[in-house]
Structure formats: structure tokens, C-alpha cells
Motif scaffolding. Structure first.
Motif, short mmCIF file in Angstrom:
data_model
loop_
_atom_site.label_atom_id
_atom_site.label_comp_id
_atom_site.label_asym_id
_atom_site.label_seq_id
_atom_site.Cartn_x
_atom_site.Cartn_y
_atom_site.Cartn_z
N ASN A 1 0.79 -1.22 0.00
CA ASN A 1 0.00 0.00 0.00
C ASN A 1 0.83 1.27 0.00
OD1 ASN A 1 -2.97 0.17 -0.07
ND2 ASN A 1 -2.68 -1.68 1.14
N ARG B 1 -1.13 -6.35 -7.02
CA ARG B 1 -1.17 -4.93 -7.36
C ARG B 1 0.10 -4.50 -8.09
NH1 ARG B 1 -2.89 -0.13 -3.33
NH2 ARG B 1 -2.37 1.57 -4.71
N SER C 1 -10.18 0.82 2.11
CA SER C 1 -9.69 -0.37 1.40
C SER C 1 -9.76 -1.57 2.33
CB SER C 1 -8.24 -0.19 0.98
OG SER C 1 -8.10 0.83 0.04
N ALA C 2 -9.46 -2.72 1.77
CA ALA C 2 -9.42 -3.94 2.58
C ALA C 2 -8.25 -3.87 3.57
CB ALA C 2 -9.27 -5.15 1.68
N THR D 1 -6.63 -8.43 0.41
CA THR D 1 -6.93 -8.69 -1.01
C THR D 1 -5.97 -9.73 -1.59
OG1 THR D 1 -7.75 -6.44 -1.18
CG2 THR D 1 -7.35 -7.58 -3.24
N GLU E 1 -13.28 -5.33 1.43
CA GLU E 1 -13.70 -3.96 1.78
C GLU E 1 -14.94 -3.96 2.67
OE1 GLU E 1 -11.98 -4.54 -0.92
OE2 GLU E 1 -10.51 -2.93 -0.90
N PHE F 1 -13.12 0.33 -4.17
CA PHE F 1 -12.68 -0.73 -5.07
C PHE F 1 -13.82 -1.54 -5.70
CE2 PHE F 1 -10.82 -5.28 -4.80
CZ PHE F 1 -10.06 -5.22 -5.95
N ARG G 1 -6.63 -3.35 -9.04
CA ARG G 1 -5.85 -3.17 -7.82
C ARG G 1 -5.60 -1.69 -7.54
NH1 ARG G 1 -3.66 -7.65 -5.55
NH2 ARG G 1 -4.09 -6.36 -3.72
N GLY G 2 -5.79 -1.32 -6.30
CA GLY G 2 -5.62 0.08 -5.93
C GLY G 2 -6.84 0.94 -6.25
N GLY G 3 -7.93 0.29 -6.64
CA GLY G 3 -9.10 1.02 -7.13
C GLY G 3 -9.85 1.85 -6.10
N SER G 4 -9.55 1.69 -4.84
CA SER G 4 -10.24 2.49 -3.82
C SER G 4 -9.97 3.99 -4.01
CB SER G 4 -9.81 2.08 -2.41
OG SER G 4 -10.14 0.74 -2.18
N1 ASP Z 1 -8.07 -3.73 -1.68
C1 ASP Z 1 -7.83 -3.46 -3.08
C2 ASP Z 1 -6.39 -3.73 -3.44
O1 ASP Z 1 -5.64 -4.14 -2.58
C3 ASP Z 1 -8.21 -2.06 -3.44
C4 ASP Z 1 -7.35 -0.99 -2.86
O2 ASP Z 1 -6.57 -1.26 -1.97
O3 ASP Z 1 -7.47 0.17 -3.28
O4 ASP Z 1 -6.03 -3.55 -4.55
#
Ligand code: ASP
Ligand code: MG
Length: 379
Positions: free
Chosen positions: A4, A24, A154-155, A160, A187, A249, A263-266
């Protein structure tokens, strides 16, 4: 390697990678391949109508930082009936006039009160129960400073990735629909727990899935694009004085099947929400103090960037920088949503991303004092 930590620039290892599992770090822009910047902007086709063109306070207009002036700017949009233009014409077809009234009322709140802040917390900020409580305090502090707060979460931690591993241990060819059903569960866990943690501090928080928050997407499981955003219940919730917590997400397609945004969509959920609610700022919380000239974990002399533009951010992403979800930046640019990328582990100002030329002095609409406020002292 922190998954993250997607906000630091520079090279990073692709640790933990497994064949057949799209982590991701596999995303195009993050693996050294040219970033699919243009392709990602396709989702903005939803902006077929005139965009709200909301004049938000930008770095080059310090005079507009006065809350009343901001409110005055926004009044035009809240009363002009085009508050819903982000969801464009779908809105008028799909949503009751009652819903429209709630949205408008929520927008009007800003004439009286302070800012509407969307805060997005990444997985590293909500990695366990203690982290949840820490984040809940920050949310409550922002609320008690007089702001309306909408949270996107996010999760938790590596959830994830763990879910991806779990699926891979069951099958190598999972139906995409089921993958999204599975991944969206992460999430749900964090949004409900975070709502509980906020309620524990004496404010009312209500969690919403992507569907409940009005996130409509196309049919591309695993990498869906948002096609409309009608956050009726979210608006109603803040209108009622509550804190809305939205699962990042995820959205639903036309059949109401759950989709995920990649991935990363939040980040993209947060910016889209901020745009549709005409939020004053979208704060993106992570585990580093914003964007850096290099990955601060790898390069000691990496410097923090205090302010930058959408253009520069997109350019950095195109050069392989591991940054915000690309579509989030595209949305922010199109809808003039100022972004503040910052750490949930400190009260320091992070990196501001906006339309205007960089202005390092800008501290933002949420006063730092609000964030150092200890909610427990008030209980
Ligand atoms: N949980 C999802 C991910 O790990 C969305 C996010 O973190 O934004 O990709
Ligand atoms: Mg995550």
C-alpha cells in the motif's frame, strides 16, 4: 515491500509475486511497462454532459480559501440543479426527486458549515483493530472540527492478496464474476469494522457497499470502470449528521453483480465520490507522508513533494512511478477535485495535487488542529 505504499516514486521490487495471481504490483504502470494513461481515461466517457466545473480553491487563488467564499462558489451548484451532473442523465432517470433533494440538501450544508471532506484510507492504514481505532479517531476529529466526512476504505492490510491466494489454491481458472464477489468481501470487512470503531467514539457511522453508495460500473470484472456515481444514500447520511463509510474498489454492473475496479481502485472510488458530492478535498491516507522524489524506503535522500499538479502526477505515473490509481488522478483532474495525499500515521501535511501551480504554503481546508485533537479527551 509494502503493497500500500503506492505513493512513493521510484523503482521497487516486485516481491511476493506468484504466477497466475495478479497482484497490485503487476499493474502496468507499476511494473516498468509504459503506463496505460490514455486507455484508463476511457472511464471518463461518463462525462458526456457538461461537467460541474466546480471552482474549488486552488493553490493560485489563496483568497478563495475562506470557507464562506467556498460555500458561495458551491451554492451555485447546489441550487443550480446540476449537482448531479457527475452521474449525468442517468441520474434523472434512476433516482427519485426525494433523492435529488437529499443530495442538494447535503450540498447546501456547506453553506452553513465547513468543508465536505472525503477521506480514503488504504489497507496499510487499517491493517488491524488498533489501526482501525486510530483511523476512527482521525475521522471523528475531522467531524468534530465541523466538517462533513465521507470515508472510503480499502481492505485491511494484505486481505486482497490473501483472498487472491486463497482463490488460486482452489482453482487456476476462477470465473471472473466469482473473483470479484470474493475480492469485494475485503472492503466489506473493513468498512463495517471501521463503522463500529467510529460508533464506539460516539459518532454515528454507517457503512455502504459500492452498490449502496451508487457506484455503477461497466461489465469488466477485475478492472471495471465507473460509468455513473449516484451516492444518494451517502448524501442523505451526511445530511443527517452521520459519517458515511463506503467500501472502496467495488461497484455493480447493470445486472447488479459486484465488480471490482482493479488493484488500488479504492483511490478511484474516493475521487469519484468526492467529485459527485462536490467535496472540498479528497484526502488519500497512506503510510508515507505523501509523494516523494524517490521511494523513501529505498532512497534516503528522497524528498517529499509538498504540492504538485494533476498533469505532473499523471506524467510521473506514465514514467512508471507507483502512484495513485491512475483513473483516480484522471477523475480528479477532470472534476477539479483537490487531492491531499498524506500519512494516517502523522498529522503532517502531505502532498497536495491540484490544477494550479504548486503553492507549498497551502495547508488545506482541514486545519491541522482538527487532526491533533484527541477525541478521547472529549468523551
Ligand atoms: N483492496 C484493493 C487492493 O488491494 C483495493 C485498494 O486497496 O485500493 O487492490
Ligand atoms: Mg488493498
Amino acid at each position: 515491500y509494502h503493497r500500500n505504499s503506492g505513493l512513493a516514486l521510484g523503482l521497487r521490487s516486485a516481491g511476493g509475486r506468484r504466477p497466475g495471481v495478479c497482484r497490485r504490483s503487476d499493474a502496468g504502470a507499476r511494473s516498468g511497462r509504459p503506463a496505460p494513461a490514455v486507455e484508463n481515461s476511457v472511464c471518463l466517457k461518463l462525462a458526456t454532459q457538461k461537467t460541474p466545473a466546480l471552482k474549488l480553491p486552488t493553490h493560485n487563488h489563496p483568497a478563495q480559501h475562506h470557507p464562506l467564499q467556498i460555500a458561495a462558489e458551491q451554492t451555485r451548484f447546489s441550487t443550480g440543479g446540476n449537482f448531479t451532473s457527475f452521474g449525468h442523465n442517468r441520474y434523472n432517470q434512476d433516482v427519485s426527486s426525494k433523492g435529488a433533494a437529499a443530495l442538494t440538501a447535503a450540498c447546501r450544508l456547506k453553506e452553513v458549515f465547513m468543508a465536505l471532506v472525503v477521506q480514503k484510507y488504504g489497507g496499510s492504514s487499517v491493517s488491524d483493530a488498533a489501526a482501525m481505532k486510530r483511523v476512527a479517531k482521525r475521522i471523528v476529529a475531522t467531524k468534530r472540527a465541523g466538517h462533513n466526512v465521507v470515508v472510503v476504505v480499502s481492505a485491511m492490510g494484505d486481505t486482497t492478496d490473501d483472498l487472491l491466494d486463497l482463490a488460486a489454491s482452489v482453482t487456476q481458472k476462477a470465473p471472473q464474476r466469482e473473483m470479484d464477489m470474493l475480492l469485494s468481501a475485503g472492503e466489506r470487512i473493513s468498512m463495517s469494522l471501521l463503522a463500529m470503531a467510529v460508533n464506539e467514539l460516539g459518532e454515528t457511522a454507517i457503512s455502504y457497499t459500492g452498490q449502496q453508495a451508487g457506484v455503477q460500473t461497466d461489465n469488466h470484472y477485475g478492472k471495471a470502470h465507473i460509468v455513473s456515481m449516484v451516492p444518494e444514500r451517502v448524501a442523505r447520511s451526511i445530511h443527517d449528521g452521520n459519517i458515511a463509510i463506503v467500501a472502496g474498489f467495488q461497484g455493480v454492473n447493470e445486472r447488479k453483480d459486484v465488480t471490482t475496479l482493479g488493484r488500488g481502485g479504492s483511490d478511484t472510488t474516493a475521487v469519484a465520490l468526492a467529485a459527485s458530492l462536490h467535496a472540498d478535498v479528497c484526502e488519500i491516507y497512506t503510510d508515507v507522508d505523501g509523494m516523494f522524489t524517490a521511494d523513501p524506503r529505498l532512497v534516503l535522500k528522497a524528498k517529499q513533494i509538498s504540492a504538485t499538479t494533476f498533469e505532473e502526477t499523471l506524467e510521473m505515473a506514465a514514467h512508471g512511478a507507483k502512484i495513485l490509481h491512475l483513473r483516480a488522478v484522471e477523475f480528479a483532474r477532470r472534476y477539479h477535485v483537490p487531492l491531499h495525499v498524506r500519512s494516517s500515521f502523522s498529522d503532517k501535511s502531505g502532498t497536495w495535487i491540484s490544477d494550479g501551480p504548486a503553492h507549498p504554503e497551502l495547508k488545506g481546508l482541514v486545519p491541522d488542529s482538527a487532526l491533533t485533537f484527541d477525541p478521547e479527551a472529549q468523551l
